[in-house]
Design a protein around this motif. Structure first.
Motif, PDB file in Angstrom:
ATOM      1  N   LEU A   2     -82.166  39.108  55.174  1.00 13.23           N
ATOM      2  CA  LEU A   2     -82.318  40.551  55.414  1.00 13.23           C
ATOM      3  C   LEU A   2     -83.674  40.883  56.044  1.00 13.23           C
ATOM      4  CD1 LEU A   2     -81.211  43.462  54.932  1.00 13.23           C
ATOM      5  CD2 LEU A   2     -82.351  43.409  52.728  1.00 13.23           C
ATOM      6  N   MET A  44     -84.211  43.384  64.409  1.00  7.25           N
ATOM      7  CA  MET A  44     -83.552  44.571  64.990  1.00  7.25           C
ATOM      8  C   MET A  44     -84.582  45.607  65.439  1.00  7.25           C
ATOM      9  SD  MET A  44     -79.959  45.536  63.302  1.00  7.25           S
ATOM     10  CE  MET A  44     -80.454  45.718  61.627  1.00  7.25           C
ATOM     11  N   GLN A  50     -84.133  39.741  59.698  1.00 10.07           N
ATOM     12  CA  GLN A  50     -83.205  40.470  60.579  1.00 10.07           C
ATOM     13  C   GLN A  50     -83.617  41.927  60.762  1.00 10.07           C
ATOM     14  OE1 GLN A  50     -79.357  39.096  61.581  1.00 10.07           O
ATOM     15  NE2 GLN A  50     -78.935  38.819  59.424  1.00 10.07           N
ATOM     16  N   LEU A  51     -84.210  42.525  59.704  1.00  8.63           N
ATOM     17  CA  LEU A  51     -84.705  43.904  59.861  1.00  8.63           C
ATOM     18  C   LEU A  51     -85.814  43.943  60.910  1.00  8.63           C
ATOM     19  CD1 LEU A  51     -84.809  45.298  56.198  1.00  8.63           C
ATOM     20  CD2 LEU A  51     -83.351  46.059  58.062  1.00  8.63           C
TER      21      LEU A  51
END
Lengths: 135, 211
Positions: B19, B26, B22-23
């Motif tokens: 998580l 993005m 990937q945060l």
């Protein structure tokens, strides 16, 4: 190929729509941590402790993956919103001024300036608005 | 419970699908697009503008200078508007730098009890930040590339068409070239001179107000 066509190919810059991706976190697989033996009682005792652990671990991990994927999807949606907002504004200005021939550049810059002023005015105006705890 | 906690740590910190990385990834993709999109739009319009000189033939430099001056005036207009508009800065929250510096290690306090988890979380943050900076760097790189292509199109195309427009005109070509360039140069000089004169007046008026 004529020189004009050659220039068009060499000097093309294209505004593409945004692409913001993430890899979904894989869901857990149910597993039991057991060292099997021929001793039935020992295996049974192992099962009695491993099954609750495995189920608890599986449920917690499954919920965590659900929440994490939800968070990622939410942020992807928020980022897409802002990225597409920028894309549509820029694409609109480019399309509008692109057909103006030699006046494309000044028209583009003037529209860009006016859009910038409008956005600034909206943000400045929204600064004084308080939804929660307004006096 | 420990097994579940380790699974959770993996969900948060896995370098590919975690998580936290990937945060950051993005967010980096968003920043990348925010950097690249305007330059792509500007590059695209510069190219379109450059191509539009195709039909103007010998007087391309004069029209080019004229439109460039119009653009300069538009840019001056933007600067005037932005001067009057209130700055968009100071939108950061109430938390000061000192408080933030304190909050970060305090926030990690529970993790200090679990060195493996702590290491994984720190590693995930570092991976994420590296990805973010890679996206930003790539965005700047692509942005510069777009602008360069745009400027090449804006300046290269009109002057290529201009040089093609006089092919086959015989002995008059150098005279036409120099005459047109001189006219364009004079127009540009007059514009710059006028701008410089205005700036001098503005500076003098500003100096007078300080007395």
């Amino acid at each position: 190929m004529n020189p004009k066509g050659l220039l068009r190919i060499l000097l093309s810059v294209v505004l593409l729509p945004p692409s913001i991706n993430f890899t979904s976190i894989p869901y857990p697989k149910f597993s039991l941590d057991i060292q099997w033996s021929l001793d039935i009682i020992w295996d049974f005792q192992q099962l009695m402790t491993a099954i609750p652990k495995g189920i608890l671990s599986y449920i917690l991990d499954y919920i965590a993956v659900l929440v994490a994927n939800g968070i990622l999807t939410f942020f992807q949606a928020v980022y897409y919103f802002f990225a597409y907002l920028e894309y549509y504004i820029l694409s609109g200005i480019t399309d509008a001024s692109g057909s103006m021939g030699i006046f494309a550049l000044p028209v583009f810059i003037i529209i860009l300036a006016l859009t910038g002023v409008a956005i600034t005015m909206v943000i400045e105006g929204a600064k004084d608005i308080s939804v929660v705890g307004a006096a | 419970m420990i097994q579940a906690a380790l699974g959770l740590t993996g969900i948060l910190t896995n370098s590919n699908t975690g998580l936290i990385p990937q945060l950051f990834s993005m967010f980096g993709q968003l920043i990348n697009y925010i950097l690249v999109a305007p330059t792509a739009a500007i590059g695209s319009i510069l190219n379109t503008w450059g191509q539009s000189f195709f039909h103007y033939g010998l007087v391309i430099p004069i029209i080019f200078t004229f439109v460039l001056i119009m653009t300069g005036l538009a840019v001056t207009f933007i600067l005037q508007v932005s001067r009057t508009a209130e700055s968009l800065g100071n939108v950061a929250g109430d938390m000061g730098a000192g408080e933030a510096a304190l909050a970060i290690p305090v926030g990690f306090l529970p993790l200090y009890a679990f060195p493996t988890v702590f290491t994984s979380v720190i590693s995930a943050f570092i991976t994420g930040i590296v990805t973010l900076f890679q996206d930003i760097t790539q965005g700047i790189d692509t942005g510069i590339s777009n602008l360069v292509y745009g400027i090449m199109g804006a300046f290269g195309s009109p002057f290529s068409y201009w040089s093609l427009s006089v092919s086959g005109e015989g002995l008059i070509v150098p005279v036409a070239f120099i005459s047109i360039l001189m006219i364009a140069g004079v127009i540009l000089f007059l514009y710059i001179d006028a701008q410089g004169y205005e700036q001098d007046v503005y500076s003098a008026a500003e100096a007078l107000t300080k007395i």
